[in-house]
Design a protein around this motif. Structure first.
Motif, PDB file in Angstrom:
ATOM      1  N   MET A 103     -38.715  15.651 -60.201  1.00 31.09           N
ATOM      2  CA  MET A 103     -37.512  16.445 -60.401  1.00 31.09           C
ATOM      3  C   MET A 103     -36.662  15.850 -61.514  1.00 31.09           C
ATOM      4  O   MET A 103     -36.721  14.649 -61.809  1.00 31.09           O
ATOM      5  CB  MET A 103     -36.685  16.517 -59.102  1.00 31.09           C
ATOM      6  N   TYR A 104     -35.861  16.718 -62.135  1.00 34.32           N
ATOM      7  CA  TYR A 104     -34.921  16.322 -63.179  1.00 34.32           C
ATOM      8  C   TYR A 104     -33.626  17.073 -62.943  1.00 34.32           C
ATOM      9  O   TYR A 104     -33.622  18.208 -62.444  1.00 34.32           O
ATOM     10  CB  TYR A 104     -35.481  16.653 -64.565  1.00 34.32           C
ATOM     11  N   GLY A 105     -32.496  16.445 -63.272  1.00 32.26           N
ATOM     12  CA  GLY A 105     -31.204  17.099 -63.127  1.00 32.26           C
ATOM     13  C   GLY A 105     -30.166  16.157 -62.570  1.00 32.26           C
ATOM     14  O   GLY A 105     -30.400  14.952 -62.392  1.00 32.26           O
ATOM     15  N   THR A 106     -29.000  16.711 -62.251  1.00 34.76           N
ATOM     16  CA  THR A 106     -27.925  15.879 -61.713  1.00 34.76           C
ATOM     17  C   THR A 106     -28.193  15.440 -60.278  1.00 34.76           C
ATOM     18  O   THR A 106     -27.659  14.428 -59.820  1.00 34.76           O
ATOM     19  CB  THR A 106     -26.579  16.619 -61.773  1.00 34.76           C
ATOM     20  N   ASP A 107     -29.003  16.181 -59.542  1.00 35.15           N
ATOM     21  CA  ASP A 107     -29.366  15.761 -58.187  1.00 35.15           C
ATOM     22  C   ASP A 107     -30.405  14.651 -58.188  1.00 35.15           C
ATOM     23  O   ASP A 107     -30.522  13.905 -57.206  1.00 35.15           O
ATOM     24  CB  ASP A 107     -29.919  16.946 -57.389  1.00 35.15           C
ATOM     25  N   ALA A 108     -31.162  14.541 -59.261  1.00 34.77           N
ATOM     26  CA  ALA A 108     -32.265  13.584 -59.288  1.00 34.77           C
ATOM     27  C   ALA A 108     -31.765  12.142 -59.231  1.00 34.77           C
ATOM     28  O   ALA A 108     -32.382  11.289 -58.584  1.00 34.77           O
ATOM     29  CB  ALA A 108     -33.120  13.790 -60.529  1.00 34.77           C
ATOM     30  N   VAL A 109     -30.647  11.852 -59.885  1.00 42.08           N
ATOM     31  CA  VAL A 109     -30.153  10.468 -59.893  1.00 42.08           C
ATOM     32  C   VAL A 109     -29.674  10.046 -58.508  1.00 42.08           C
ATOM     33  O   VAL A 109     -29.558   8.853 -58.226  1.00 42.08           O
ATOM     34  CB  VAL A 109     -29.016  10.295 -60.928  1.00 42.08           C
ATOM     35  N   LYS A 110     -29.379  11.009 -57.628  1.00 46.78           N
ATOM     36  CA  LYS A 110     -28.982  10.700 -56.255  1.00 46.78           C
ATOM     37  C   LYS A 110     -30.186  10.645 -55.316  1.00 46.78           C
ATOM     38  O   LYS A 110     -30.030  10.328 -54.136  1.00 46.78           O
ATOM     39  CB  LYS A 110     -27.995  11.755 -55.743  1.00 46.78           C
ATOM     40  N   THR A 111     -31.362  10.994 -55.840  1.00 43.13           N
ATOM     41  CA  THR A 111     -32.565  11.060 -55.004  1.00 43.13           C
ATOM     42  C   THR A 111     -33.548   9.951 -55.346  1.00 43.13           C
ATOM     43  O   THR A 111     -34.608   9.841 -54.755  1.00 43.13           O
ATOM     44  CB  THR A 111     -33.248  12.441 -55.179  1.00 43.13           C
ATOM     45  N   GLN A 112     -33.214   9.120 -56.312  1.00 45.12           N
ATOM     46  CA  GLN A 112     -34.077   7.999 -56.662  1.00 45.12           C
ATOM     47  C   GLN A 112     -34.164   6.999 -55.504  1.00 45.12           C
ATOM     48  O   GLN A 112     -33.355   7.029 -54.577  1.00 45.12           O
ATOM     49  CB  GLN A 112     -33.544   7.302 -57.920  1.00 45.12           C
ATOM     50  N   ARG A 140     -30.566   9.590 -67.947  1.00 44.81           N
ATOM     51  CA  ARG A 140     -30.449  10.053 -69.325  1.00 44.81           C
ATOM     52  C   ARG A 140     -29.014  10.252 -69.765  1.00 44.81           C
ATOM     53  O   ARG A 140     -28.764  10.698 -70.881  1.00 44.81           O
ATOM     54  CB  ARG A 140     -31.211  11.377 -69.496  1.00 44.81           C
ATOM     55  N   GLY A 141     -28.025   9.925 -68.924  1.00 45.82           N
ATOM     56  CA  GLY A 141     -26.624  10.088 -69.295  1.00 45.82           C
ATOM     57  C   GLY A 141     -26.070  11.440 -68.894  1.00 45.82           C
ATOM     58  O   GLY A 141     -26.812  12.402 -68.655  1.00 45.82           O
ATOM     59  N   GLY A 142     -24.727  11.499 -68.801  1.00 51.31           N
ATOM     60  CA  GLY A 142     -24.078  12.745 -68.429  1.00 51.31           C
ATOM     61  C   GLY A 142     -24.356  13.171 -67.002  1.00 51.31           C
ATOM     62  O   GLY A 142     -24.186  14.340 -66.638  1.00 51.31           O
ATOM     63  N   GLY A 143     -24.803  12.215 -66.158  1.00 48.64           N
ATOM     64  CA  GLY A 143     -25.141  12.532 -64.786  1.00 48.64           C
ATOM     65  C   GLY A 143     -26.568  13.002 -64.599  1.00 48.64           C
ATOM     66  O   GLY A 143     -26.983  13.274 -63.465  1.00 48.64           O
ATOM     67  N   TYR A 144     -27.336  13.089 -65.686  1.00 48.13           N
ATOM     68  CA  TYR A 144     -28.707  13.592 -65.602  1.00 48.13           C
ATOM     69  C   TYR A 144     -29.717  12.456 -65.531  1.00 48.13           C
ATOM     70  O   TYR A 144     -29.473  11.342 -66.013  1.00 48.13           O
ATOM     71  CB  TYR A 144     -29.021  14.477 -66.814  1.00 48.13           C
ATOM     72  N   GLY A 145     -30.845  12.771 -64.904  1.00 47.47           N
ATOM     73  CA  GLY A 145     -31.920  11.805 -64.802  1.00 47.47           C
ATOM     74  C   GLY A 145     -33.113  12.412 -64.098  1.00 47.47           C
ATOM     75  O   GLY A 145     -33.153  13.624 -63.830  1.00 47.47           O
ATOM     76  N   GLY A 146     -34.080  11.573 -63.791  1.00 46.92           N
ATOM     77  CA  GLY A 146     -35.293  12.033 -63.140  1.00 46.92           C
ATOM     78  C   GLY A 146     -35.576  11.249 -61.869  1.00 46.92           C
ATOM     79  O   GLY A 146     -35.002  10.182 -61.627  1.00 46.92           O
ATOM     80  N   ALA A 147     -36.477  11.759 -61.062  1.00 46.43           N
ATOM     81  CA  ALA A 147     -36.870  11.087 -59.826  1.00 46.43           C
ATOM     82  C   ALA A 147     -38.259  11.562 -59.426  1.00 46.43           C
ATOM     83  O   ALA A 147     -38.693  12.670 -59.783  1.00 46.43           O
ATOM     84  CB  ALA A 147     -35.872  11.363 -58.703  1.00 46.43           C
ATOM     85  N   LEU A 148     -38.943  10.706 -58.666  1.00 44.73           N
ATOM     86  CA  LEU A 148     -40.224  11.037 -58.042  1.00 44.73           C
ATOM     87  C   LEU A 148     -40.028  10.968 -56.528  1.00 44.73           C
ATOM     88  O   LEU A 148     -40.309   9.948 -55.902  1.00 44.73           O
ATOM     89  CB  LEU A 148     -41.313  10.059 -58.477  1.00 44.73           C
ATOM     90  N   PRO A 149     -39.514  12.037 -55.908  1.00 47.02           N
ATOM     91  CA  PRO A 149     -39.153  11.971 -54.481  1.00 47.02           C
ATOM     92  C   PRO A 149     -40.345  11.914 -53.537  1.00 47.02           C
ATOM     93  O   PRO A 149     -40.190  11.474 -52.402  1.00 47.02           O
ATOM     94  CB  PRO A 149     -38.345  13.247 -54.266  1.00 47.02           C
ATOM     95  N   GLN A 150     -41.531  12.367 -53.983  1.00 46.86           N
ATOM     96  CA  GLN A 150     -42.694  12.307 -53.107  1.00 46.86           C
ATOM     97  C   GLN A 150     -43.961  12.005 -53.914  1.00 46.86           C
ATOM     98  O   GLN A 150     -44.190  12.564 -54.976  1.00 46.86           O
ATOM     99  CB  GLN A 150     -42.901  13.630 -52.360  1.00 46.86           C
ATOM    100  N   LEU A 151     -44.759  11.112 -53.356  1.00 49.43           N
ATOM    101  CA  LEU A 151     -46.113  10.851 -53.845  1.00 49.43           C
ATOM    102  C   LEU A 151     -46.869  10.213 -52.687  1.00 49.43           C
ATOM    103  O   LEU A 151     -46.694   9.035 -52.399  1.00 49.43           O
ATOM    104  CB  LEU A 151     -46.114   9.921 -55.057  1.00 49.43           C
TER     105      LEU A 151
END
Length: 466
Positions: free
Chosen positions: A200-209, A226-237
């Motif tokens: 996932m990517y977006g403003t929710d992703a940085v809270k899901t890392q 990535r700044g501005g509250g945006y980022g990525g996460a891998l919530p499931q694998l």
């Protein structure tokens, strides 16, 4: 003057009992704490066998890959004691389109017709259907969620600490750009294997890392922001093995705890409860078994490396996670999940305990009531001690429109907070849902740092699934 939280809770709990207590068939059991109970099925927590948001407990395959909408009631007006408008005008369309639509819908137009209890969602679209047939164990898809809200939800004025997902007000945010891919493990004919990967990517992703893991590992402080509250996460694998009534997941996966979830299509409201964000883990890494050999009962149990961890153990994180989901009656589902041990970073290496209780009740074919409570004691060092009570009431007008209310009382380290949220879900197509809401937050605490907590927040988002 705002009513007391006790008064709000009592009123919300009593409301369903005075409304249309008509009987209906049992709802479809999905993830612990979530049951599809109304004609408007706003989400299927942790998804379906075709690979919707997750696949912890697959319900029947969903054609839209994320949100299932059942067919309109044959006589929707009769369900609420009114004259069926479609009986008045369906003959006007009978010659042109067989009487399938009516009441000013131009004989086949999508969206709402004149009849307020009838809608035409259109055919759902799933990218996986372009290359896979409906019997394939493989799945892939995703969704895009964007929204805007007027205020932060903050617990501290001094450090502007917005302990919530929606913490970038006054702008349109890409909250979740989500993609998933995997294979279902079907143990009905013996041993089978599967797996799932989500990004996932977006403003929710940085809270899901995996912020409970060691910094610099997995997706936490590892160059994903990535700044501005945006980022990525891998919530499931994770990988999965299934055989008969047993299945075991091994890897990184979503928690069983609570009612609300990270995946946007599986929640009614745009915003989240304080309890969900502050007093529930989002993900775990470890192994979790499910046993479904008894009628209307599922058991869960396993070991995980703490709270919100990646593939490392922060401060020796190690805890039990398990519980059960029981269909008490055809219309009531009860889920109890607990966890005990070292939460890792969340408990500073101490032994902690937490549990979640969810009671999901079908009041009628249109009305659904949910009671949910969490308790957490993370140990003496962190001072993290909380309890929350959330109550939800949902009413579906038809497959296109539903209304909901959420009342919350949340107590964190001795300070009480309240929230009242009400909103609508409007599905203009099987793949598109719009969720406007109005939320009131307040506290009776006499603390200058909490002065801005008393607020009213408007928000609206849209989700496109594919």
């Amino acid at each position: 003057m705002r009513p007391s939280p006790v008064a709000w809770l009592a009123a919300l709990a009593a409301a369903p009992l005075s409304l249309a207590p008509a009987a209906m068939a049992a709802g479809e059991l999905n993830q612990p704490g979530m049951i599809a109970t109304t004609d408007f099925e706003y989400g299927d927590y942790y998804g379906a066998a075709d690979g919707s948001p997750s696949d912890a407990i697959p319900p029947a395959p969903l054609p839209s890959a994320t949100i299932q909408a059942s067919s309109p009631a044959p006589n929707a007006f009769a369900a609420v004691g009114a004259t069926p408008c479609c009986d008045l005008c369906e003959t006007d369309c009978a010659d042109a389109c067989g009487g399938d639509v009516c009441c000013g819908s131009s004989c086949g137009g999508g969206g709402f017709s004149f009849c307020p209890f009838h809608c035409n969602l259109g055919e759902p679209f799933a990218v996986s259907s372009l290359v896979l047939n409906e019997c394939s164990p493989w799945f892939f898809g995703g969704w895009t969620q964007a929204g805007i809200h007027t205020e932060n939800t903050r617990f501290s004025v001094e450090d502007n600490d917005a302990l919530a997902f929606n913490d970038h007000p006054g702008r349109i945010n890409l909250h979740q750009q989500w993609l998933y891919f995997g294979k279902n493990a079907d143990g009905s004919d013996g041993l089978d294997w599967g797996f799932r990967a989500d990004i996932m990517y977006g403003t929710d992703a940085v809270k899901t890392q995996a912020f409970g893991g060691n910094p610099g590992t997995w997706d936490y402080q590892n160059g994903w922001d990535r700044g501005g509250g945006y980022g990525g996460a891998l919530p499931q694998l994770y990988g999965e093995l299934a055989c008969g009534d047993w299945s075991v997941k091994m890897g990184h996966f979503f928690t069983l705890v609570g009612y609300e979830v990270v995946a946007a299509p599986d929640n009614f409201f745009y915003s989240h409860a304080f309890t969900m964000f502050n007093s529930e883990p989002f993900t775990h890494t470890g192994a979790l078994a499910t046993y479904s050999g008894f009628e209307n009962v599922e058991f869960y149990g396993g070991w995980v490396a703490g709270w919100d961890t990646g593939f490392t153990q922060n401060q020796g994180g190690s805890m039990w996670l398990g519980g059960a989901s029981v269909g008490v009656t055809d219309n009531v589902n009860l889920t109890y999940i607990n966890y005990i041990g070292n939460f890792g970073a969340k408990s500073a290496g101490e032994t902690g305990y937490g549990h979640s209780v969810v009671a999901n009740c079908t009041i009628s074919d249109r009305l659904n009531y949910v009671f949910q409570s969490d308790y957490v004691d993370a140990g003496d060092v962190t001072g993290f001690d909380s309890i929350g009570v959330n109550q939800y009431l949902f009413y579906s007008f038809n497959d296109c429109l539903a209304a909901g209310a959420r009342m919350e009382w949340y107590k964190l380290d001795g300070t009480s907070y309240q929230g009242l949220t009400y909103g609508l879900n409007y599905k203009c197509h099987s793949n598109i849902i719009v969720r406007p809401e109005l939320r009131h937050n307040w506290t009776n605490e006499n603390d200058a740092d909490l002065a801005d907590f008393n607020q009213t927040v408007f928000g609206v988002d849209a989700i496109f699934t594919y």
